[in-house]
Design a protein around this motif. Sequence first.
Motif, PDB file in Angstrom:
ATOM      1  N   ASP A  28       0.807  -1.220   0.000  1.00 34.79           N
ATOM      2  CA  ASP A  28       0.000   0.000   0.000  1.00 34.79           C
ATOM      3  C   ASP A  28       0.840   1.270   0.000  1.00 34.79           C
ATOM      4  N   SER A  29       2.140   1.133   0.255  1.00 31.36           N
ATOM      5  CA  SER A  29       3.024   2.296   0.233  1.00 31.36           C
ATOM      6  C   SER A  29       3.279   2.785  -1.183  1.00 31.36           C
ATOM      7  N   TYR A  30       3.119   1.903  -2.158  1.00 34.29           N
ATOM      8  CA  TYR A  30       3.226   2.309  -3.567  1.00 34.29           C
ATOM      9  C   TYR A  30       1.944   3.059  -3.908  1.00 34.29           C
ATOM     10  N   ARG A  31       2.064   4.347  -4.204  1.00 27.82           N
ATOM     11  CA  ARG A  31       0.864   5.135  -4.446  1.00 27.82           C
ATOM     12  C   ARG A  31       1.214   6.437  -5.150  1.00 27.82           C
ATOM     13  N   THR A  32       0.205   7.119  -5.616  1.00 23.95           N
ATOM     14  CA  THR A  32       0.362   8.459  -6.183  1.00 23.95           C
ATOM     15  C   THR A  32      -0.417   9.406  -5.284  1.00 23.95           C
ATOM     16  N   ILE A  33       0.234  10.485  -4.864  1.00 23.19           N
ATOM     17  CA  ILE A  33      -0.394  11.417  -3.933  1.00 23.19           C
ATOM     18  C   ILE A  33      -0.413  12.826  -4.524  1.00 23.19           C
ATOM     19  N   PRO A  34      -1.468  13.578  -4.213  1.00 27.66           N
ATOM     20  CA  PRO A  34      -1.523  14.966  -4.682  1.00 27.66           C
ATOM     21  C   PRO A  34      -0.627  15.862  -3.830  1.00 27.66           C
ATOM     22  N   LEU A  35      -0.135  16.910  -4.447  1.00 31.17           N
ATOM     23  CA  LEU A  35       0.719  17.871  -3.752  1.00 31.17           C
ATOM     24  C   LEU A  35      -0.055  19.144  -3.460  1.00 31.17           C
ATOM     25  N   CYS A  36       0.189  19.708  -2.293  1.00 31.59           N
ATOM     26  CA  CYS A  36      -0.385  21.021  -2.010  1.00 31.59           C
ATOM     27  C   CYS A  36       0.367  22.056  -2.852  1.00 31.59           C
ATOM     28  N   ARG A  37      -0.167  23.215  -2.977  1.00 29.30           N
ATOM     29  CA  ARG A  37       0.417  24.267  -3.814  1.00 29.30           C
ATOM     30  C   ARG A  37       1.856  24.576  -3.416  1.00 29.30           C
ATOM     31  N   GLU A  38       2.110  24.674  -2.120  1.00 26.14           N
ATOM     32  CA  GLU A  38       3.457  25.010  -1.641  1.00 26.14           C
ATOM     33  C   GLU A  38       4.480  23.931  -2.011  1.00 26.14           C
ATOM     34  N   ALA A  39       4.092  22.664  -1.834  1.00 25.03           N
ATOM     35  CA  ALA A  39       4.999  21.561  -2.176  1.00 25.03           C
ATOM     36  C   ALA A  39       5.240  21.518  -3.684  1.00 25.03           C
ATOM     37  N   LEU A  40       4.193  21.743  -4.459  1.00 30.08           N
ATOM     38  CA  LEU A  40       4.326  21.764  -5.908  1.00 30.08           C
ATOM     39  C   LEU A  40       5.264  22.885  -6.355  1.00 30.08           C
TER      40      LEU A  40
END
Length: 80
Positions: A28-40
Amino acid sequence: ALRRKDVDLERGLVTIADTGSHKPKTRDSYRTIPLCREALEALRFAVENRRLVPPTDELFVNRAGNIWCKDALSLRWGRN
């Protein structure tokens, strides 16, 4: 060991995958996560301003162009 190919700046996503230097602990650690604006914005800056590009394409490397290892990070951040 975040690689350039694991970051989708257009869609604002990061894929957590086996990089050869780092392997996620569970399936389950393999995943795609969204980034917040600051991280992006920070990742976009890192991509656009990196000086050294190692053959394995990690985004964050030390001055010698080697990827950061856990011990070096702990020493740098002053944590055990």
